[in-house]
Design a protein around this motif. Structure first.
Motif, PDB file in Angstrom:
ATOM      1  N   LYS A  21      20.386 -47.746  -9.619  1.00  0.00           N
ATOM      2  CA  LYS A  21      21.748 -47.819 -10.142  1.00  0.00           C
ATOM      3  C   LYS A  21      22.717 -46.964  -9.326  1.00  0.00           C
ATOM      4  O   LYS A  21      23.912 -46.947  -9.602  1.00  0.00           O
ATOM      5  CB  LYS A  21      21.780 -47.340 -11.599  1.00  0.00           C
ATOM      6  N   ALA A  22      22.200 -46.247  -8.347  1.00  0.00           N
ATOM      7  CA  ALA A  22      23.016 -45.278  -7.612  1.00  0.00           C
ATOM      8  C   ALA A  22      24.127 -45.957  -6.817  1.00  0.00           C
ATOM      9  O   ALA A  22      23.964 -47.065  -6.305  1.00  0.00           O
ATOM     10  CB  ALA A  22      22.140 -44.451  -6.688  1.00  0.00           C
ATOM     11  N   ARG A  23      25.255 -45.254  -6.721  1.00  0.00           N
ATOM     12  CA  ARG A  23      26.338 -45.694  -5.841  1.00  0.00           C
ATOM     13  C   ARG A  23      26.042 -45.170  -4.439  1.00  0.00           C
ATOM     14  O   ARG A  23      25.617 -44.021  -4.263  1.00  0.00           O
ATOM     15  CB  ARG A  23      27.680 -45.146  -6.323  1.00  0.00           C
ATOM     16  N   ILE A  24      26.300 -45.996  -3.427  1.00  0.00           N
ATOM     17  CA  ILE A  24      26.008 -45.621  -2.045  1.00  0.00           C
ATOM     18  C   ILE A  24      27.321 -45.345  -1.312  1.00  0.00           C
ATOM     19  O   ILE A  24      28.197 -46.209  -1.225  1.00  0.00           O
ATOM     20  CB  ILE A  24      25.231 -46.727  -1.304  1.00  0.00           C
ATOM     21  N   LEU A  25      27.448 -44.133  -0.786  1.00  0.00           N
ATOM     22  CA  LEU A  25      28.561 -43.767   0.085  1.00  0.00           C
ATOM     23  C   LEU A  25      27.982 -43.433   1.453  1.00  0.00           C
ATOM     24  O   LEU A  25      26.935 -42.780   1.549  1.00  0.00           O
ATOM     25  CB  LEU A  25      29.325 -42.558  -0.459  1.00  0.00           C
ATOM     26  N   THR A  26      28.637 -43.872   2.504  1.00  0.00           N
ATOM     27  CA  THR A  26      28.136 -43.628   3.855  1.00  0.00           C
ATOM     28  C   THR A  26      29.246 -43.047   4.721  1.00  0.00           C
ATOM     29  O   THR A  26      30.436 -43.175   4.409  1.00  0.00           O
ATOM     30  CB  THR A  26      27.607 -44.917   4.506  1.00  0.00           C
ATOM     31  N   LEU A  83      28.257 -52.312   3.848  1.00  0.00           N
ATOM     32  CA  LEU A  83      28.696 -50.919   3.656  1.00  0.00           C
ATOM     33  C   LEU A  83      30.212 -50.786   3.727  1.00  0.00           C
ATOM     34  O   LEU A  83      30.790 -49.873   3.126  1.00  0.00           O
ATOM     35  CB  LEU A  83      28.067 -50.018   4.723  1.00  0.00           C
ATOM     36  N   ASN A  84      30.858 -51.676   4.451  1.00  0.00           N
ATOM     37  CA  ASN A  84      32.280 -51.548   4.741  1.00  0.00           C
ATOM     38  C   ASN A  84      33.145 -52.312   3.745  1.00  0.00           C
ATOM     39  O   ASN A  84      34.150 -52.913   4.120  1.00  0.00           O
ATOM     40  CB  ASN A  84      32.553 -52.039   6.169  1.00  0.00           C
TER      41      ASN A  84
END
Length: 400
Positions: free
Chosen positions: A211-216, A239-240
């Motif tokens: 469920k995690a939000r992914i920030l890169t 990702l973009n």
């Protein structure tokens, strides 16, 4: 009175069939804006509603004022009032409320992780974990086990099962710094994880939902890497969804004094003694281009505090590259003064006064090093000492 009701931004009018001061005070203490004793007339109710509306309006204005005060220096722990940063704050306030992936772009030292933490803090689950991973500092096998986890016996030393960060974060945030350093194999596995919203630990045949939000984030040009075939195009687009480009510090120089004050206040809270910065040192720091951005600025402030002999940071207390800049600026100014053609002016300054000012400026910038000052001025040390004797001063400061 339920807290769930009081937590909403509404005005509450309490009513009771008894005329008791203690009951009225208790209702106001619990959050009511007014109190009515039953039975009451229409005029009493109208007056109470008018007072409640006024109270609600004043409370709303107070919240807006607090928000503006908080935004005076920045957003959260981000510092800056420049137009570039204000634009970034507006975007962050919208992005934080969603759960979409965000790609944070910017040079090294611009504060990409701080932006990611701000997005998490202002998002829907700020109480959940924020787990950063530096993809560039770990070997690929460690990145894989950190992100996806592993089962017992998956490899030598795997004596127990371990959840990866994508699972451990729950509904929190996983921040993948330097995403451009991932190998193509790990890029493929990350892409599948994002598409399917599930992860398969190393050595396992079963998948676990995430469920995690992914920030890169990255300081590399991912679009160029896609063209070269070193970064997957499908992962790049995944990702973009939203991208934030952080401005380098040289493009927002007006924020440098705010950042310096912030770093000095933080140092003061951690250690006894309060430090300030001399105007010449501040001017030099604003002129410098800061290739290392905010991280380099923070290190320069800490260097200045360490080297300062008193409570004020001088030019001579700054790192070498900043001292060299100050000397170069002074030398250029002196050279320009020598080569400048005479122009008509209302007030002629005597040459002796200009000479004296140049000598004292050189001594101040070189932090009292008279030999270096003489070299910059293009005169011998004997001449410098003779001039100082004529002025009747040691050269430590310009006489009044």
């Amino acid at each position: 009175m339920p807290k769930s009701v009081l937590s909403k931004r509404i005005s509450i009018i309490a009513m009771a069939p008894v005329n008791s001061a203690s009951v009225a005070l208790g209702a106001v203490h619990c959050g009511a804006s007014d109190y009515l004793n039953k039975p009451f007339t229409i005029d009493e109710l109208a007056s109470s509603l008018e007072r409640a509306g006024l109270h609600h309006h004043m409370d709303s204005r107070a919240r807006q004022l607090r928000d503006r005060l908080q935004m005076q220096e920045g957003l959260g722990q981000m510092i800056g009032r420049s137009p570039q940063m204000e634009k970034l704050y507006r975007i962050l306030s919208k992005v934080a409320q969603s759960n979409h992936p965000v790609l944070i772009l910017g040079e090294s030292g611009t504060g990409k992780e701080l932006v990611a933490r701000t997005i998490h803090s202002f998002g829907p689950n700020p109480e959940k974990p924020f787990l950063p991973v530096d993809c560039g500092s770990l070997v690929p096998t460690l990145v894989e086990s950190e992100l996806f986890g592993y089962v017992k016996g998956a490899f030598t030393g795997a004596n127990h099962c371990k959840d990866g960060l994508l699972v451990a974060a729950g509904s929190g945030t996983v921040f993948l710094d330097e995403i451009g350093e991932l190998t193509l194999d790990l890029q493929a596995k990350l892409l599948r994880t994002l598409q399917e919203k599930e992860v398969r630990p190393v050595g396992s045949t079963h998948c676990t939902p995430i469920k995690a939000r992914i920030l890169t984030a990255t300081n590399r040009d991912l679009a160029a890497m896609v063209e070269r075939g070193t970064f997957r195009k499908d992962l790049y687009y995944r990702l973009n969804v939203v991208n934030l480009r952080l401005p380098p510090l040289r493009d927002r120089r007006e924020d440098i004094p705010l950042l310096i004050a912030h770093f000095l206040n933080r140092i003061h809270r951690a250690h006894p003694g309060r430090f300030s910065i001399h105007d010449d040192a501040l001017h030099t720091m604003v002129q410098y281009d800061w290739p290392g951005n905010v991280r380099e600025l923070e290190n320069a402030v800490e260097h200045g505090v360490t080297m300062a002999s008193g409570g004020e940071i001088q030019v001579g207390d700054l790192p070498t590259q900043l001292q060299q800049l100050a000397l170069a600026v002074l030398h250029a100014a002196i050279s320009a003064g020598k080569n400048q053609e005479a122009v008509p002016c209302k007030e002629i300054v005597p040459l002796a006064v200009k000479e004296r000012d140049a000598i004292f400026d050189a001594i101040r910038v070189t932090n009292g090093d008279k030999l270096e000052a003489a070299r910059l001025l293009g005169i011998g040390k004997t001449t410098l000492y003779r001039k100082l004797k004529e002025y009747g001063a040691s050269g430590a400061r310009r006489p009044d």
